[in-house]
Design a protein around this motif. Structure first.
Motif, PDB file in Angstrom:
ATOM      1  N   PRO A 128       0.351  -1.031   0.136  1.00 50.76           N
ATOM      2  CA  PRO A 128      -0.407   0.069   0.349  1.00 50.76           C
ATOM      3  C   PRO A 128       0.755   1.028   0.143  1.00 50.76           C
ATOM      4  O   PRO A 128       2.339   1.094   0.232  1.00 50.76           O
ATOM      5  CB  PRO A 128      -0.596  -0.104   0.895  1.00 50.76           C
ATOM      6  N   ASP A 129       0.223   2.644  -0.695  1.00 52.30           N
ATOM      7  CA  ASP A 129       1.176   3.162  -0.756  1.00 52.30           C
ATOM      8  C   ASP A 129       0.593   4.429   0.503  1.00 52.30           C
ATOM      9  O   ASP A 129      -0.701   5.009   0.452  1.00 52.30           O
ATOM     10  CB  ASP A 129       0.577   4.102  -1.907  1.00 52.30           C
ATOM     11  N   LEU A 130       1.407   4.689   1.353  1.00 52.23           N
ATOM     12  CA  LEU A 130       0.568   5.658   2.623  1.00 52.23           C
ATOM     13  C   LEU A 130       2.203   6.395   3.191  1.00 52.23           C
ATOM     14  O   LEU A 130       2.539   6.694   3.452  1.00 52.23           O
ATOM     15  CB  LEU A 130       0.571   4.329   3.917  1.00 52.23           C
ATOM     16  N   SER A 131       0.903   7.608   3.858  1.00 53.94           N
ATOM     17  CA  SER A 131       1.170   8.660   3.495  1.00 53.94           C
ATOM     18  C   SER A 131       2.158   8.799   4.904  1.00 53.94           C
ATOM     19  O   SER A 131       1.832   7.757   6.310  1.00 53.94           O
ATOM     20  CB  SER A 131       0.853  10.462   3.384  1.00 53.94           C
ATOM     21  N   ASP A 132       3.128   9.699   5.524  1.00 57.16           N
ATOM     22  CA  ASP A 132       3.145   9.864   7.179  1.00 57.16           C
ATOM     23  C   ASP A 132       1.967   9.740   7.686  1.00 57.16           C
ATOM     24  O   ASP A 132       1.688   9.455   8.794  1.00 57.16           O
ATOM     25  CB  ASP A 132       4.221  10.838   7.080  1.00 57.16           C
ATOM     26  N   ASP A 133       0.912  10.966   7.228  1.00 53.26           N
ATOM     27  CA  ASP A 133       0.034  10.699   7.699  1.00 53.26           C
ATOM     28  C   ASP A 133      -0.602   9.763   8.985  1.00 53.26           C
ATOM     29  O   ASP A 133      -1.284   9.890   9.316  1.00 53.26           O
ATOM     30  CB  ASP A 133      -1.039  12.073   7.886  1.00 53.26           C
ATOM     31  N   GLU A 134      -0.815   8.780   7.546  1.00 47.01           N
ATOM     32  CA  GLU A 134      -1.449   7.272   7.382  1.00 47.01           C
ATOM     33  C   GLU A 134      -0.842   6.561   8.520  1.00 47.01           C
ATOM     34  O   GLU A 134      -1.089   6.193   9.332  1.00 47.01           O
ATOM     35  CB  GLU A 134      -1.932   6.856   6.368  1.00 47.01           C
ATOM     36  N   LEU A 135       0.335   6.567   8.759  1.00 41.70           N
ATOM     37  CA  LEU A 135       1.401   5.960   9.670  1.00 41.70           C
ATOM     38  C   LEU A 135       0.963   6.083  10.459  1.00 41.70           C
ATOM     39  O   LEU A 135       0.701   4.996  11.532  1.00 41.70           O
ATOM     40  CB  LEU A 135       2.584   5.516   8.565  1.00 41.70           C
ATOM     41  N   ASP A 136       1.436   7.480  10.780  1.00 38.88           N
ATOM     42  CA  ASP A 136       1.057   7.714  12.032  1.00 38.88           C
ATOM     43  C   ASP A 136      -0.291   7.718  12.829  1.00 38.88           C
ATOM     44  O   ASP A 136      -0.736   7.174  13.939  1.00 38.88           O
ATOM     45  CB  ASP A 136       1.013   9.852  12.081  1.00 38.88           C
ATOM     46  N   ASP A 137      -1.680   7.833  11.828  1.00 37.94           N
ATOM     47  CA  ASP A 137      -2.633   7.367  12.421  1.00 37.94           C
ATOM     48  C   ASP A 137      -3.204   6.034  12.905  1.00 37.94           C
ATOM     49  O   ASP A 137      -3.128   5.571  13.494  1.00 37.94           O
ATOM     50  CB  ASP A 137      -3.861   8.138  11.476  1.00 37.94           C
ATOM     51  N   ILE A 138      -2.558   5.064  11.420  1.00 34.37           N
ATOM     52  CA  ILE A 138      -2.399   3.625  12.519  1.00 34.37           C
ATOM     53  C   ILE A 138      -1.547   3.326  13.533  1.00 34.37           C
ATOM     54  O   ILE A 138      -2.138   2.693  14.633  1.00 34.37           O
ATOM     55  CB  ILE A 138      -1.608   2.740  10.811  1.00 34.37           C
ATOM     56  N   ALA A 139      -0.082   3.710  13.644  1.00 34.24           N
ATOM     57  CA  ALA A 139       0.690   3.436  14.858  1.00 34.24           C
ATOM     58  C   ALA A 139      -0.560   4.101  16.253  1.00 34.24           C
ATOM     59  O   ALA A 139      -0.235   3.835  17.017  1.00 34.24           O
ATOM     60  CB  ALA A 139       1.711   4.354  14.451  1.00 34.24           C
ATOM     61  N   GLU A 140      -0.700   5.479  16.074  1.00 33.79           N
ATOM     62  CA  GLU A 140      -1.234   5.738  16.887  1.00 33.79           C
ATOM     63  C   GLU A 140      -3.112   4.914  17.317  1.00 33.79           C
ATOM     64  O   GLU A 140      -3.404   4.091  18.250  1.00 33.79           O
ATOM     65  CB  GLU A 140      -2.064   7.469  16.878  1.00 33.79           C
ATOM     66  N   ARG A 141      -3.398   4.363  16.462  1.00 28.92           N
ATOM     67  CA  ARG A 141      -4.483   3.838  16.757  1.00 28.92           C
ATOM     68  C   ARG A 141      -4.592   2.551  16.949  1.00 28.92           C
ATOM     69  O   ARG A 141      -5.003   2.239  18.538  1.00 28.92           O
ATOM     70  CB  ARG A 141      -5.710   3.336  15.599  1.00 28.92           C
ATOM     71  N   ILE A 142      -3.167   1.763  17.243  1.00 30.57           N
ATOM     72  CA  ILE A 142      -2.725   0.604  17.152  1.00 30.57           C
ATOM     73  C   ILE A 142      -2.074   0.664  18.841  1.00 30.57           C
ATOM     74  O   ILE A 142      -2.701  -0.535  19.802  1.00 30.57           O
ATOM     75  CB  ILE A 142      -1.462  -0.156  16.208  1.00 30.57           C
ATOM     76  N   SER A 143      -1.451   1.013  19.398  1.00 35.47           N
ATOM     77  CA  SER A 143      -0.829   2.272  20.507  1.00 35.47           C
ATOM     78  C   SER A 143      -2.855   1.775  21.352  1.00 35.47           C
ATOM     79  O   SER A 143      -2.235   1.457  22.546  1.00 35.47           O
ATOM     80  CB  SER A 143       0.257   3.007  20.023  1.00 35.47           C
ATOM     81  N   ALA A 144      -3.332   2.811  21.005  1.00 33.96           N
ATOM     82  CA  ALA A 144      -4.408   2.873  22.207  1.00 33.96           C
ATOM     83  C   ALA A 144      -5.495   1.347  22.146  1.00 33.96           C
ATOM     84  O   ALA A 144      -5.679   1.754  23.302  1.00 33.96           O
ATOM     85  CB  ALA A 144      -5.348   4.242  21.235  1.00 33.96           C
ATOM     86  N   ASN A 145      -5.198   0.813  20.588  1.00 34.21           N
ATOM     87  CA  ASN A 145      -6.123  -0.388  21.437  1.00 34.21           C
ATOM     88  C   ASN A 145      -5.944  -1.324  22.501  1.00 34.21           C
ATOM     89  O   ASN A 145      -6.221  -2.045  22.864  1.00 34.21           O
ATOM     90  CB  ASN A 145      -6.438  -0.518  19.652  1.00 34.21           C
ATOM     91  N   HIS A 146      -4.381  -1.028  22.272  1.00 40.92           N
ATOM     92  CA  HIS A 146      -3.397  -2.146  23.145  1.00 40.92           C
ATOM     93  C   HIS A 146      -3.769  -1.318  24.197  1.00 40.92           C
ATOM     94  O   HIS A 146      -3.647  -2.584  25.561  1.00 40.92           O
ATOM     95  CB  HIS A 146      -1.898  -2.152  22.515  1.00 40.92           C
ATOM     96  N   GLN A 147      -3.559  -0.217  24.778  1.00 34.37           N
ATOM     97  CA  GLN A 147      -4.104  -0.016  26.234  1.00 34.37           C
ATOM     98  C   GLN A 147      -4.970  -0.518  26.539  1.00 34.37           C
ATOM     99  O   GLN A 147      -5.193  -0.355  28.133  1.00 34.37           O
ATOM    100  CB  GLN A 147      -3.678   1.301  26.498  1.00 34.37           C
ATOM    101  N   THR A 148      -6.199  -0.145  26.054  1.00 35.91           N
ATOM    102  CA  THR A 148      -7.500  -0.588  26.270  1.00 35.91           C
ATOM    103  C   THR A 148      -8.111  -2.156  26.878  1.00 35.91           C
ATOM    104  O   THR A 148      -7.284  -2.865  26.713  1.00 35.91           O
ATOM    105  CB  THR A 148      -8.607  -0.561  25.381  1.00 35.91           C
TER     106      THR A 148
END
Ligand code: AMP
Ligand code: ZN
Length: 148
Positions: A128-148
């Motif tokens: 996939p051709d992911l922008s820096d913003d999309e990569l930041d968003d994915i990392a934030e969402r995985i991290s947030a889900n991991h903490q719940t």
């Protein structure tokens, strides 16, 4: 071995129960390692929990840890025995990822400098051709889900 198969329709449960033969290379109370019957390389080994669980997410953490522990111990022994240069250690984790037998199994696939094979990066058709913003968003969402 006298463990009853957890799932009568599952080939790997039937191997655990001794109903189907396997070339066992290592066994613990809860984990079995045996040669793949259709190997991608000499020494291609599968490591499974004896109990039937389909994917990593379905497997209790302690049991999954035991599977990883056996993979950790066995991989260098397989490499050394086969005189391999390296190995791929991987799970097809779910049907969409290519898992054909729905009983969790880790593959140890010995690799050789000149075997003409591919790295794990080759398992997906196109990246996939992911922008820096999309990569930041994915990392934030995985991290947030991991903490719940
Ligand atoms: P997967 O595509 O990750 O589900 O891989 C399943 C693997 O199980 C394949 O590499 C098969 O060659 C292997 N396999 C299927 N039946 C047997 C069997 N009876 N004994 C050992 N390996 C098997
Ligand atoms: Zn099974």
């Amino acid at each position: 071995m006298s463990v009853e198969p957890t799932d009568e329709d599952c080939i790997f449960c039937r191997i655990v129960a001794g109903e189907i033969p396997s070339r066992t290379v290592h066994e613990t109370e809860n984990v079995l390692a045996f040669l793949d019957a259709n190997p991608l390389a000499p020494g291609h080994t599968l490591v499974i929990p004896k109990a039937h669980h389909e994917t990593l997410a379905d497997t209790p953490e302690e049991l999954a840890s035991e599977v990883f522990s056996v993979l950790y111990g066995l991989t260098p022994i397989v490499e050394e025995t086969i005189d391999a240069d390296a190995s791929n250690v991987a799970f097809n984790n779910g049907e969409a990822a290519g898992q054909e037998i729905p009983h969790l199994h880790g593959h140890v696939i010995p690799r050789f400098e000149d075997d003409g094979g591919n790295p794990i990066h080759a398992i997906v058709g196109s990246r996939p051709d992911l922008s820096d913003d999309e990569l930041d968003d994915i990392a934030e969402r995985i991290s947030a889900n991991h903490q719940t």
